[in-house]
Design a protein around this motif. Structure first.
Motif, PDB file in Angstrom:
ATOM      1  N   TYR A 177      83.586  36.480  11.221  1.00  0.00           N
ATOM      2  CA  TYR A 177      84.274  35.393  11.922  1.00  0.00           C
ATOM      3  C   TYR A 177      84.783  34.460  10.846  1.00  0.00           C
ATOM      4  O   TYR A 177      84.003  33.715  10.272  1.00  0.00           O
ATOM      5  N   VAL A 185      79.228  38.333   9.682  1.00  0.00           N
ATOM      6  CA  VAL A 185      78.112  38.405  10.620  1.00  0.00           C
ATOM      7  C   VAL A 185      77.366  39.724  10.480  1.00  0.00           C
ATOM      8  O   VAL A 185      76.139  39.775  10.533  1.00  0.00           O
ATOM      9  N   SER A 237      67.618  34.126  15.657  1.00  0.00           N
ATOM     10  CA  SER A 237      68.877  33.698  16.248  1.00  0.00           C
ATOM     11  C   SER A 237      69.993  33.705  15.201  1.00  0.00           C
ATOM     12  O   SER A 237      69.792  33.289  14.075  1.00  0.00           O
ATOM     13  N   GLY A 238      71.141  34.203  15.576  1.00  0.00           N
ATOM     14  CA  GLY A 238      72.281  34.214  14.666  1.00  0.00           C
ATOM     15  C   GLY A 238      72.313  35.401  13.726  1.00  0.00           C
ATOM     16  O   GLY A 238      73.174  35.490  12.854  1.00  0.00           O
ATOM     17  N   SER A 239      71.392  36.348  13.909  1.00  0.00           N
ATOM     18  CA  SER A 239      71.339  37.464  12.966  1.00  0.00           C
ATOM     19  C   SER A 239      72.348  38.565  13.312  1.00  0.00           C
ATOM     20  O   SER A 239      72.467  39.531  12.581  1.00  0.00           O
ATOM     21  N   GLY A 240      73.035  38.425  14.426  1.00  0.00           N
ATOM     22  CA  GLY A 240      74.092  39.393  14.740  1.00  0.00           C
ATOM     23  C   GLY A 240      73.714  40.410  15.808  1.00  0.00           C
ATOM     24  O   GLY A 240      74.444  41.384  16.021  1.00  0.00           O
ATOM     25  N   LYS A 241      72.620  40.188  16.521  1.00  0.00           N
ATOM     26  CA  LYS A 241      72.170  41.164  17.522  1.00  0.00           C
ATOM     27  C   LYS A 241      73.182  41.313  18.649  1.00  0.00           C
ATOM     28  O   LYS A 241      73.589  42.424  18.993  1.00  0.00           O
ATOM     29  N   THR A 242      73.579  40.175  19.211  1.00  0.00           N
ATOM     30  CA  THR A 242      74.559  40.215  20.293  1.00  0.00           C
ATOM     31  C   THR A 242      75.860  40.846  19.821  1.00  0.00           C
ATOM     32  O   THR A 242      76.492  41.628  20.545  1.00  0.00           O
ATOM     33  N   THR A 243      76.245  40.505  18.604  1.00  0.00           N
ATOM     34  CA  THR A 243      77.505  41.031  18.060  1.00  0.00           C
ATOM     35  C   THR A 243      77.515  42.552  18.044  1.00  0.00           C
ATOM     36  O   THR A 243      78.538  43.168  18.351  1.00  0.00           O
TER      37      THR A 243
HETATM   38  N1  ATP Z   1      83.234  33.722  18.498  1.00  0.00           N
HETATM   39  C1  ATP Z   1      82.583  33.381  17.377  1.00  0.00           C
HETATM   40  N2  ATP Z   1      83.195  32.634  16.436  1.00  0.00           N
HETATM   41  C2  ATP Z   1      82.556  32.296  15.309  1.00  0.00           C
HETATM   42  N3  ATP Z   1      81.301  32.656  15.014  1.00  0.00           N
HETATM   43  C3  ATP Z   1      80.636  33.390  15.916  1.00  0.00           C
HETATM   44  C4  ATP Z   1      81.239  33.787  17.145  1.00  0.00           C
HETATM   45  N4  ATP Z   1      80.339  34.525  17.838  1.00  0.00           N
HETATM   46  C5  ATP Z   1      79.229  34.571  17.074  1.00  0.00           C
HETATM   47  N5  ATP Z   1      79.393  33.900  15.924  1.00  0.00           N
HETATM   48  C6  ATP Z   1      78.409  33.780  14.863  1.00  0.00           C
HETATM   49  O1  ATP Z   1      77.963  35.067  14.530  1.00  0.00           O
HETATM   50  C7  ATP Z   1      76.573  35.048  14.196  1.00  0.00           C
HETATM   51  C8  ATP Z   1      75.857  36.116  14.975  1.00  0.00           C
HETATM   52  O2  ATP Z   1      75.927  35.799  16.342  1.00  0.00           O
HETATM   53  P1  ATP Z   1      75.148  36.638  17.437  1.00  0.00           P
HETATM   54  O3  ATP Z   1      75.508  36.060  18.759  1.00  0.00           O
HETATM   55  O4  ATP Z   1      75.385  38.079  17.229  1.00  0.00           O
HETATM   56  O5  ATP Z   1      73.648  36.308  17.109  1.00  0.00           O
HETATM   57  P2  ATP Z   1      72.332  36.758  17.862  1.00  0.00           P
HETATM   58  O6  ATP Z   1      71.535  37.527  16.886  1.00  0.00           O
HETATM   59  O7  ATP Z   1      72.666  37.408  19.128  1.00  0.00           O
HETATM   60  O8  ATP Z   1      71.620  35.366  18.119  1.00  0.00           O
HETATM   61  P3  ATP Z   1      70.774  34.861  19.394  1.00  0.00           P
HETATM   62  O9  ATP Z   1      69.386  35.423  19.242  1.00  0.00           O
HETATM   63  O10 ATP Z   1      70.779  33.378  19.244  1.00  0.00           O
HETATM   64  O11 ATP Z   1      71.479  35.321  20.610  1.00  0.00           O
HETATM   65  C9  ATP Z   1      76.093  33.645  14.442  1.00  0.00           C
HETATM   66  O12 ATP Z   1      76.005  32.989  13.202  1.00  0.00           O
HETATM   67  C10 ATP Z   1      77.174  33.033  15.291  1.00  0.00           C
HETATM   68  O13 ATP Z   1      77.295  31.665  15.017  1.00  0.00           O
END
Ligand code: ATP
Ligand code: MG
Lengths: 223, 293
Positions: B50, B55, B75-81
């Protein structure tokens, strides 16, 4: 007043009201159909379509409605295009309003929760189906209040068709007032007349639409 | 198990468009050459950025057919991504995601890899289903309609077929009596179960679950997890699940991946990864999670 033929005045006013109602209804239909279409192209992934809709919206919102009517009515014939006053009145007022309607459509579509788009993608909807079945029904709900206002503006704006030779309610009231000298009475009639048309025509229509599209948004008895 | 699984394949081939038929044929040939133990999903050096923020950094991850994989991590480690990329909700900036032997967002043309057409995307995407943290049910449709809409308008099922399928799945998730409720008339746990049924109605091969119990009151978590448990026991489904429920990850998964800073730091069978983690960061994370219990 007694000298003037009352039945004549009544006929003039009735005809004026009918004209206003017909122009309003026609222009509303044009505004809704074109507004939806242009509003949808405004959020299209295709750049050319977006540009087209932006130009459309800018033109119809950004310039005077009366001048637009004059163009359709007096200038187009120079290019060999002759439209009847009624066509110009209904299309002209409708298209002018559709510029506003398109913006309401765009705003309402963009206000639908992102999660709805994502769920639609996850379920593999085509873009068209997603719009038609998922996004628009929800956007409709959000845009209806603004549409109510727009349709009332169409009603009020319909008096401009007088300038392209169609006698409508306002001009009929003026004619009656001129003939009798009773300006207060006939402009009061006009004032309340528009209000009553709006309440009798537009408000119930918008209410009906609102009820139709608010299924699932208010807690209601299970069918 | 039987019927539900058997019918997985036929929807996809039910209405092949004339133009789509040829590459489908090609693919069939290519597919048959491959053995079934090839992974159903494979991330190959997948990178996601991003702006300046990377990410996911050259992620490699393979998921076998019917494997249940949990993804854990801070949180923020990229799992959802990871899940969103697989669902094609995010573009990828590098690498290839393979689904069932085909590149997901690209097609091979004369040996070259080019961005995929919408048609290709939709065909491959049909193999994947996703359940979201915030349900994302369609608010203007009843539970039943939520589950019928896509089978009708995407798969081309008749209304009757779709209704039978939807009703069966709502029964499966224990909501047979709530068919005609709108989402607003359902509890969070019930909404999430409708969302699961809705995704299943498309007969995906891979199901993605992104923290599907995180938005629920604690007493509703169990009913959703039970449904997932049941699915995993009774159906041939590959499941990829982001979760903070360590207990559930342990009993449910074949493998747990620990993500940190956009990389898989450690992965392995749940007993090992959760019981006896080797990496320091995994240990820290698990300690922190267990403490808050
Ligand atoms: N649309 C976006 N624009 C900019 N940065 C993003 C966007 N979506 C996610 N990020 C960033 O990408 C990183 C990974 O996000 P992600 O949602 O995959 O984390 P996660 O592991 O699912 O966290 P959580 O446990 O909080 O859900 C985070 O640092 C987040 O801030
Ligand atoms: Mg997340």
């Amino acid at each position: 007043m007694s000298k003037v033929d009352l039945s004549f005045i009544f006929a003039v006013l009735t005809k004026g009201v009918m004209t206003t109602v017909i122009v309003t209804l026609g222009a509303c239909v044009v505004a809704i159909v074109l507004g939806l279409f242009v509003g949808l192209t405004r959020v299209s992934p295709r750049r050319q379509l977006r540009w087209f809709s932006i130009a459309y919206i800018e033109f119809f919102r950004g310039t005077s409605m009366l001048v637009q009517l004059y163009w359709w009515f007096f200038v187009l014939p120079i290019f060999g295009i002759f439209l009847s006053p009624w066509t110009v009145g209904i299309l002209g007022i409708g298209m002018n309003a559709s510029g506003y309607a398109a913006e309401y459509v765009r705003a309402a579509i963009q206000a639908v929760d992102r999660g709805q788009y994502e769920a639609s993608t996850a379920l593999n909807f085509s873009r068209l189906t997603m719009m038609r079945r998922i996004i628009l029904p929800q956007a409709m709900r959000a845009m209806l209040p603004t549409w109510g206002n727009m349709l009332i503006d169409v009603l009020k704006g319909s008096s401009l068709v007088f300038f392209i030779t169609i006698p409508e309610f306002t001009s009929a009231a003026k004619q009656a007032a001129d003939a009798t000298g009773d300006y207060m009475l006939f402009f009061a009639v006009a004032l309340f007349g528009y209000y009553i048309i709006a309440r009798a025509l537009i408000t119930p229509f918008v209410r009906w639409l609102e009820r139709r599209v608010s299924r699932g948004f208010v807690r209601e008895q299970v069918a | 198990m039987s019927e539900f699984v058997l019918r997985f394949e036929d929807d996809l081939t039910k209405r092949p468009r004339a133009s789509a038929r040829r590459d489908e044929l090609d693919l069939d040939i290519r597919r048959s050459e491959k053995v079934m133990n090839e992974p159903i999903v494979r991330f190959e050096n997948v990178t996601k950025r991003y702006g300046a923020l990377t990410v996911l950094d050259e992620l490699n991850l393979e998921i076998a057919r019917n494997e249940k994989v949990s993804i854990i991590g801070p949180s923020g480690s990229g799992k959802t991504t990871v899940l969103r990329m697989l669902m094609t909700l995010e573009h990828i900036n590098g690498g290839v995601i393979w689904v069932d032997g085909e590149p997901l967002t690209h097609t091979q043309k004369n040996g070259q890899i080019v961005p995929a057409s919408e048609r290709h995307l939709r065909r491959v995407r049909a193999k994947i289903g996703m359940v979201f943290q915030h349900f994302n049910l369609f608010p203007h449709m009843t539970a039943l309609q939520n589950c019928m809409e896509a089978p009708i308008s995407v798969l081309g099922l008749s209304k009757k077929e779709a209704e039978a399928r939807a009703a069966e799945l709502l029964d499966l998730v224990g909501l047979g009596d709530k068919k005609n409720h709108f989402p607003i008339q359902l509890s969070g746990g019930q909404k999430q179960r409708v969302a699961i049924a809705r995704a299943l109605a498309m007969r995906p091969k891979v199901m993605l679950f992104d923290e599907v119990t995180s938005a629920l009151d604690p007493e509703l978590v169990g009913e959703v997890l039970n449904v997932i448990r049941k699915l995993s026991a009774e159906h041939d489904l590959t499941m990829l699940m982001v979760t903070h429920q360590m207990g559930f990850a342990k009993e449910f998964s074949d493998r747990v991946c620990f993500f940190s800073g956009g990389k898989i730091v450690e992965q392995g069978p749940p007993s090992q990864l959760l019981g006896n983690p080797q990496n320091e960061r995994t240990q820290q994370f698990l300690n922190a999670v267990l403490e808050t219990r």
